[in-house]
Design an enzyme around this catalytic site. Structure first.
Site, PDB file in Angstrom:
ATOM      1  N   HIS A 143      97.019  43.171 -16.463  1.00 31.22           N
ATOM      2  CA  HIS A 143      97.866  42.009 -16.787  1.00 31.22           C
ATOM      3  C   HIS A 143      97.914  40.984 -15.650  1.00 31.22           C
ATOM      4  CE1 HIS A 143      99.217  43.812 -20.465  1.00 31.22           C
ATOM      5  NE2 HIS A 143      99.891  44.787 -19.885  1.00 31.22           N
ATOM      6  N   ASP A 180      93.391  49.338 -23.267  1.00 32.76           N
ATOM      7  CA  ASP A 180      94.842  49.508 -23.149  1.00 32.76           C
ATOM      8  C   ASP A 180      95.478  48.887 -24.403  1.00 32.76           C
ATOM      9  OD1 ASP A 180      97.136  49.999 -20.847  1.00 32.76           O
ATOM     10  OD2 ASP A 180      97.677  48.377 -22.230  1.00 32.76           O
ATOM     11  N   HIS A 182      98.051  47.171 -24.718  1.00 37.53           N
ATOM     12  CA  HIS A 182      98.596  45.832 -24.524  1.00 37.53           C
ATOM     13  C   HIS A 182      97.441  44.883 -24.188  1.00 37.53           C
ATOM     14  CE1 HIS A 182     101.821  48.787 -23.629  1.00 37.53           C
ATOM     15  NE2 HIS A 182     102.437  48.028 -24.523  1.00 37.53           N
TER      16      HIS A 182
HETATM   17 ZN    ZN Z   1      99.509  48.990 -21.686  1.00 38.69          ZN
END
Ligand code: ZN
Length: 376
Positions: A143, A180, A182
């Protein structure tokens, strides 16, 4: 040749403090202090399980070393690297940017060790000393953007690996396949205009970051077509993720012809995961790793490196790691997946039409991927 495995005890000492899941503890606001959901516990259990199953013995240990400031600056801004260092030097740490990326004392040094360890592993794989590799690190990275940490992620380990391979290892065309649950927003943002990096992310739609990772985010300028998102609806499981692999990921890799495949993988797609709502099982990770390893064998002499990201079910995520490592190494651990009986119904769950629609939409983006950027 063996699969390389890079980890370090200090990764488990990265101190994220107290929280309710990821909400910062605040007794005055009714948030009772508990262990932060991104603590060292789940990944430490993963390493212990790899040991108990015997898989650890089949892999070759790669030692971590700190990334240099110059290596970090290939991806991150000078101001951000300094901010992380300053917060980490404080006795109570701080935050890397978004209020959800806690830093403890020494977290800057630990994050540099994680990033540098990833670079060592990628170097060993690219030079042909290892078949492929897996880095089990904290803090995670996918991220993080150039000037800010986000979602527990401090330095973007996968992006640093890409720039290291391009700057130091003579590789040019590199694919990131972010598994992942996300969105891999960091890698997407960093490579959005860059056709030398194919960035594919399979994730739960709208989970984190909010309003990020939609199908129409498809790259820009010279990079148009080289970002592909597969934002799956809540409740998507084994059949949908495997369909996405076959219909989108594998054909995209075939068209792009990468020289190296980087796989940021979180085990937060598991069906007992607290921070997402997908329904994967241990065998899902085994099969995805196997498919990607075989693609790497066909396309780039087997060069594939997995890098750990999220995954917060301390009971199940370690087994998902075992499944992924089995897929990567081709070895079978000495223990049988104890979750298989519990999750049999999940594994058999058919893909639903609204899930298939999303994947079919993403597959329509494939024709814009070419090998226009010359390999080295
Ligand atoms: Zn994640």
């Amino acid at each position: 040749m063996a699969t390389g495995f890079m980890t370090d005890t200090l990764f488990f000492w990265h101190d994220t403090g107290t929280a309710a899941l990821m909400l910062p503890a605040d007794p005055l606001a009714g948030v009772e202090p508990d262990a932060h959901v991104e603590s060292g516990r789940t990944k430490r259990r993963g390493v212990e399980l790899l040991d108990v199953t015997g898989l650890l013995d089949t892999m070759q240990r790669v030692r971590a070393r700190p990334a240099t400031i110059g290596e970090l600056l290939r991806v991150h801004t000078d101001a951000y690297v300094q901010r992380v260092a300053d917060a980490s030097a404080q006795s109570r740490g701080g935050d890397a940017g978004d209020g959800f990326t806690p830093l403890g004392r020494g977290s800057a040094e630990i994050a540099r060790l994680a990033a540098g360890g990833v670079l060592e592993l990628v170097t060993a794989v690219a030079s042909g000393n290892l078949t492929n590799g897996y880095a089990l690190v904290r803090p995670p990275g996918h991220h993080a953007v150039a000037g800010m940490g986000m979602g527990f992620c401090v330095f973007n380990n996968a992006a640093l690996a890409v720039r290291h391979a391009q700057a130091q290892l003579g590789l040019r065309r590199i694919a990131i396949v972010d598994l992942d649950t996300h969105h891999g927003n960091g890698g997407q943002e960093l490579f959005y205009n860059d056709p030398s990096v194919l960035h594919i992310s399979i994730h739960e739609a709208g989970a984190f970051p909010p309003n990020s990772g939609w199908i129409d985010e498809n790259g820009a300028d010279a990079g148009e077509g080289y970002t592909i998102n597969i934002p799956l609806p809540m409740g998507s499981g084994h059949a949908a993720w495997l369909y996405a692999m076959h219909q989108v990921v594998l054909p995209a890799l075939q068209r792009f012809q990468p020289e190296l495949i980087i796989v940021p993988v979180g085990f937060d797609g598991g069906c007992f995961e607290p921070l997402a709502r997908q329904a994967l099982v241990v065998d899902s990770y085994r099969q995805m790793a196997r498919l990607l390893s075989r693609a790497a064998e066909r396309l780039c002499d087997g060069r594939i490196v997995g890098i750990s990201e999220g995954g917060y079910s301390s009971g199940m995520a370690p087994w998902c790691l075992v499944g992924f490592i089995e897929g990567l190494t081709g070895e079978t651990g000495s223990l049988t997946d104890p979750w298989a009986g519990v999750t049999a119904g999940y594994a058999a769950a058919p893909m639903l039409p609204h899930q298939q629609d999303v994947i079919d939409q993403a597959a329509r983006l494939l024709p814009s991927i070419t090998t226009a950027v010359p390999a080295t």
